[in-house]
Design an enzyme around this catalytic site. Structure first.
Site, PDB file in Angstrom:
ATOM      1  N   ARG A 215      -6.247  16.166  36.274  1.00  0.00           N
ATOM      2  CA  ARG A 215      -6.369  14.903  36.821  1.00  0.00           C
ATOM      3  C   ARG A 215      -7.748  15.075  37.924  1.00  0.00           C
ATOM      4  O   ARG A 215      -7.037  15.579  39.095  1.00  0.00           O
ATOM      5  CB  ARG A 215      -5.187  14.253  37.407  1.00  0.00           C
ATOM      6  CG  ARG A 215      -4.102  13.864  36.250  1.00  0.00           C
ATOM      7  CD  ARG A 215      -3.029  13.033  36.642  1.00  0.00           C
ATOM      8  NE  ARG A 215      -2.215  12.754  35.561  1.00  0.00           N
ATOM      9  CZ  ARG A 215      -1.349  12.101  35.224  1.00  0.00           C
ATOM     10  NH1 ARG A 215      -0.677  11.680  36.469  1.00  0.00           N
ATOM     11  NH2 ARG A 215      -0.504  11.950  34.263  1.00  0.00           N
ATOM     12  N   GLU A 217      -8.663  13.566  40.215  1.00  0.00           N
ATOM     13  CA  GLU A 217      -8.242  12.834  41.448  1.00  0.00           C
ATOM     14  C   GLU A 217      -9.103  13.463  42.718  1.00  0.00           C
ATOM     15  O   GLU A 217      -8.523  14.615  43.127  1.00  0.00           O
ATOM     16  CB  GLU A 217      -7.050  12.374  41.623  1.00  0.00           C
ATOM     17  CG  GLU A 217      -6.204  11.535  40.516  1.00  0.00           C
ATOM     18  CD  GLU A 217      -5.029  11.380  40.519  1.00  0.00           C
ATOM     19  OE1 GLU A 217      -4.313  12.511  41.228  1.00  0.00           O
ATOM     20  OE2 GLU A 217      -4.429  10.783  39.775  1.00  0.00           O
ATOM     21  N   ARG A 223       0.619  16.746  48.752  1.00  0.00           N
ATOM     22  CA  ARG A 223       1.562  16.763  47.453  1.00  0.00           C
ATOM     23  C   ARG A 223       0.571  16.522  46.179  1.00  0.00           C
ATOM     24  O   ARG A 223       1.166  16.055  45.037  1.00  0.00           O
ATOM     25  CB  ARG A 223       2.529  15.402  47.607  1.00  0.00           C
ATOM     26  CG  ARG A 223       1.915  14.193  47.827  1.00  0.00           C
ATOM     27  CD  ARG A 223       2.828  13.071  47.981  1.00  0.00           C
ATOM     28  NE  ARG A 223       2.224  11.802  48.066  1.00  0.00           N
ATOM     29  CZ  ARG A 223       2.674  10.504  47.455  1.00  0.00           C
ATOM     30  NH1 ARG A 223       3.941  10.830  47.066  1.00  0.00           N
ATOM     31  NH2 ARG A 223       2.288   9.565  47.379  1.00  0.00           N
ATOM     32  N   HIS A 224      -0.676  16.754  46.236  1.00  0.00           N
ATOM     33  CA  HIS A 224      -1.446  16.574  45.020  1.00  0.00           C
ATOM     34  C   HIS A 224      -2.036  17.903  44.702  1.00  0.00           C
ATOM     35  O   HIS A 224      -2.648  18.511  45.635  1.00  0.00           O
ATOM     36  CB  HIS A 224      -2.660  15.447  45.243  1.00  0.00           C
ATOM     37  CG  HIS A 224      -2.019  13.941  45.345  1.00  0.00           C
ATOM     38  ND1 HIS A 224      -1.481  13.172  46.510  1.00  0.00           N
ATOM     39  CD2 HIS A 224      -1.740  13.039  44.163  1.00  0.00           C
ATOM     40  CE1 HIS A 224      -1.234  12.095  46.197  1.00  0.00           C
ATOM     41  NE2 HIS A 224      -1.432  11.953  44.822  1.00  0.00           N
ATOM     42  N   GLU A 358       7.774  10.860  45.000  1.00  0.00           N
ATOM     43  CA  GLU A 358       8.182  10.714  43.745  1.00  0.00           C
ATOM     44  C   GLU A 358       7.879  11.935  42.948  1.00  0.00           C
ATOM     45  O   GLU A 358       7.011  12.820  43.166  1.00  0.00           O
ATOM     46  CB  GLU A 358       7.019   9.702  43.321  1.00  0.00           C
ATOM     47  CG  GLU A 358       7.174   9.413  41.832  1.00  0.00           C
ATOM     48  CD  GLU A 358       5.694   8.890  41.073  1.00  0.00           C
ATOM     49  OE1 GLU A 358       5.219   9.366  40.186  1.00  0.00           O
ATOM     50  OE2 GLU A 358       5.051   7.845  41.899  1.00  0.00           O
ATOM     51  N   SER A 361       8.014   9.908  36.719  1.00  0.00           N
ATOM     52  CA  SER A 361       7.714   8.594  36.174  1.00  0.00           C
ATOM     53  C   SER A 361       8.074   8.542  34.838  1.00  0.00           C
ATOM     54  O   SER A 361       7.650   9.572  34.117  1.00  0.00           O
ATOM     55  CB  SER A 361       6.558   8.349  36.885  1.00  0.00           C
ATOM     56  OG  SER A 361       6.116   6.950  36.403  1.00  0.00           O
ATOM     57  N   ARG A 409       6.282  19.522  42.446  1.00  0.00           N
ATOM     58  CA  ARG A 409       6.826  18.487  43.467  1.00  0.00           C
ATOM     59  C   ARG A 409       8.377  18.525  43.576  1.00  0.00           C
ATOM     60  O   ARG A 409       9.018  18.386  44.607  1.00  0.00           O
ATOM     61  CB  ARG A 409       6.605  16.977  43.079  1.00  0.00           C
ATOM     62  CG  ARG A 409       5.156  16.737  43.309  1.00  0.00           C
ATOM     63  CD  ARG A 409       5.035  15.071  43.239  1.00  0.00           C
ATOM     64  NE  ARG A 409       3.767  14.778  43.555  1.00  0.00           N
ATOM     65  CZ  ARG A 409       3.095  13.622  43.850  1.00  0.00           C
ATOM     66  NH1 ARG A 409       4.083  12.441  43.438  1.00  0.00           N
ATOM     67  NH2 ARG A 409       2.079  13.140  43.862  1.00  0.00           N
TER      68      ARG A 409
END
Length: 435
Positions: A215, A217, A223-224, A358, A361, A409
Site C-alpha cells: 500500500r 500510503e 503502526r503503518h 485496529e 477488518s 499489528r
C-alpha cells in the site's frame, strides 16, 4: 569433528552430565582470568558457558581468548553440571573449530546496555536479531502463523496463494504501487480481496492465505508499513457477518492460547502477559462508539472513520473495563469499500481492535452482481476495470464474507511493542527500502 552441533544450549540436562557434546554459535563474551577463561556462547535457544583451562588445552585456550566477540565457533567437549553457571551446565572443550571470525568493532552491540536508534538497528538487522528479546519476537511470530494455519485447517479452510501483480486496484483508491509489466501497466496487490471473492464461486468455499499487502500510503507512524502481512480468509454460505466474526474471534483466541503455551521462554524474555480473549468478544456498534467518544470530549462527524487517536481513546475506555479485544460493528456504508454488503445506510462490516489499535477488518460481501456494479460506480470506479472479478458474480455466487488479520499489528499489540517495525524482519516504510 564430524558435526558442528549435537545440542542447543537449552537441551543440556542431567542425562548429559559427564558426556561428550558438541555446541555451536556466536561468542557473546570472553572473560580471561589468566589460567582459566570463560566464554559465553550464544545459539538460537539461549546461552551457555565454555570453561577452558590454560594447562589442560593451551592451544584451545589461546585461540578462544583471542577471538573477537560475535565470531562463530563449534566446540566439542564434556558437559558438566555446575549450579553456579547459566543454564546449570558448562562445556569443558576438547576440540575447537573457528567457523567465522568477526570483524571489530561491531556496528551494533548485542548485549550492550546502551540502546541503539531504530535506524541503526534496522541497518544492521542481522546483528539486531541476535539479541534475545528481538529474536523472541520472531519465534513468537512463527508460532502465531503456524497456530493460525492449524486452526483454519481444522475448521475446513484451504490454503491458497493469489497473484501479487494485478491489473487493477484491489479496493479502489490511489494508494497503489504502479509497475511496468512488459508493455502493460500493472500494480502490486493491496490485498488478495478480489481473488478471494472469485474463489467463493469455485466451490473452494473456505480459503485462507498468509498474504502480503502493498500500500503506497505516505504514512510515517508507529503502526503503518508499506509492505505488510496478514492472515486473510474468505468463507461462503454465511448468513451474515456474525458467521465471519465467530471464526475471527476463535482464531485470535487459539493464537493467544498457543503462544501462551508454546512460547513461555520468549514471553519471559519480553516480560509480557498473553491474555486470550473471552468469547464472544464484546461488540460495539459504530453509533455506540461515537457516544463513548463524545463522553470523553471527542467530537466526530457521523460517517467518518476512526483515526488513530479515536482508536486509542476507545482502547483506553475498554481497558478500564478489563477488555483488550473488542469489535466495532455496523459502520456507515460510505466508510467501507465497494464490496461491503450494505444494510440501509450502514454496512455489515466490522473491525477487531486490540488495546486501541485496529488489527483486523472484515465484512459480509455483496454477492449480487447488479448491486456490486452499482456500488463500484457509486465509489467513482469503472466496472470495466473489474470485468474479470465481476464475471465470477454472473454465474452463481453464494453469500460470503471474510477478513484480513494483520500479523504485525496483532504481534505488536500482544507483545506491547511500541513500533510495528519491530514485528517484521526487514521493514518497508515511507523512507526505508534497504536492506
Amino acid at each position: 569433528m564430524g558435526v558442528y552441533r549435537t545440542h542447543y544450549s537449552k537441551e543440556l540436562s542431567d542425562k548429559y552430565d559427564g558426556k561428550e557434546v558438541t555446541v555451536a554459535g556466536w561468542v557473546e563474551d570472553i572473560r580471561n582470568l589468566g589460567s582459566i577463561a570463560f566464554i559465553i556462547l550464544r545459539d538460537r535457544q539461549g546461552t551457555l558457558q565454555i570453561t577452558t583451562f590454560k594447562k589442560q588445552h593451551r592451544e584451545i585456550f589461546e585461540k578462544l581468548i583471542n577471538l573477537n566477540r560475535e565470531s562463530v565457533i563449534s566446540v566439542k567437549g564434556v558437559c558438566k553440571a555446575n549450579e553456579k553457571v547459566r543454564n546449570g551446565y558448562e562445556i569443558i572443550p576438547e576440540e575447537l573449530q573457528i567457523l567465522s571470525e568477526s570483524d571489530a568493532p561491531l556496528p551494533l552491540g548485542v548485549v550492550d546496555k546502551v540502546k541503539a536508534e531504530m535506524d541503526t538497528r534496522l541497518d544492521n538487522r542481522f546483528i539486531d536479531l541476535r539479541k534475545s528479546e528481538v529474536r523472541s519476537i520472531f519465534m513468537i511470530r512463527d508460532v502465531l502463523i503456524n497456530s493460525a494455519r492449524d486452526y483454519l485447517r481444522k475448521n475446513g479452510f484451504v490454503e491458497v496463494h493469489t497473484p501479487k501483480i494485478i491489473a487493477s486496484a484491489s479496493e479502489g483508491g490511489t494508494n497503489l504501487f504502479r509497475l511496468k509489466y512488459f508493455e502493460k501497466d500493472a500494480f502490486l496487490a493491496q490485498s488478495p480481496q478480489l481473488y478471494k471473492q472469485m474463489l467463493m464461486a469455485s466451490g473452494l468455499d473456505r480459503v485462507y492465505e498468509i498474504a502480503w499487502y502493498f500500500r503506497a500510503e505516505e504514512h510515517n507512524t508507529r503502526r503503518h508499513l508499506n509492505e505488510s502481512t496478514a492472515i486473510d480468509i474468505e468463507m461462503a454460505f454465511i448468513k451474515d457477518e456474525e458467521d465471519v466474526m465467530s471464526v475471527l474471534e476463535g482464531l485470535v483466541k487459539h493464537i493467544c492460547e498457543e503462544i501462551k503455551e508454546r512460547c513461555k521462554d520468549e514471553i519471559e524474555t519480553l516480560n509480557v502477559e498473553i491474555k486470550p480473549p473471552e468469547i464472544p468478544v464484546p461488540r460495539i456498534r459504530y453509533d455506540e462508539a461515537l457516544q463513548m467518544l463524545e463522553k470523553e470530549g471527542v467530537e466526530l462527524e457521523w460517517g467518518e472513520d476512526f483515526g488513530s487517536e479515536e482508536e486509542r481513546i476507545l482502547g483506553e475506555i475498554m481497558r478500564r473495563k478489563g477488555v483488550d479485544f473488542y469489535f466495532i460493528t455496523k459502520y456507515p456504508i460510505q466508510a467501507k469499500p465497494f464490496y461491503t454488503m450494505p444494510e440501509g445506510g450502514l454496512s455489515k462490516s466490522f473491525d477487531l481492535c486490540c488495546k486501541g489499535v485496529e488489527i483486523s477488518s472484515g465484512s459480509q460481501r455483496i454477492h449480487d452482481y447488479n448491486l456490486l456494479v452499482r456500488r463500484i460506480e457509486e465509489n467513482g470506479l469503472k466496472p470495466d476495470d473489474f470485468r474479470d472479478y465481476l464475471k465470477a458474480f454472473k454465474y452463481g455466487m453464494p453469500p460470503h464474507g471474510g477478513f484480513g488479520l494483520g500479523i504485525e499489528r496483532l504481534l505488536m499489540q500482544l507483545l506491547n511493542l511500541k513500533n510495528v517495525r519491530e514485528c517484521i524482519l526487514f521493514p518497508r516504510d515511507r523512507t526505508r527500502l534497504r536492506p
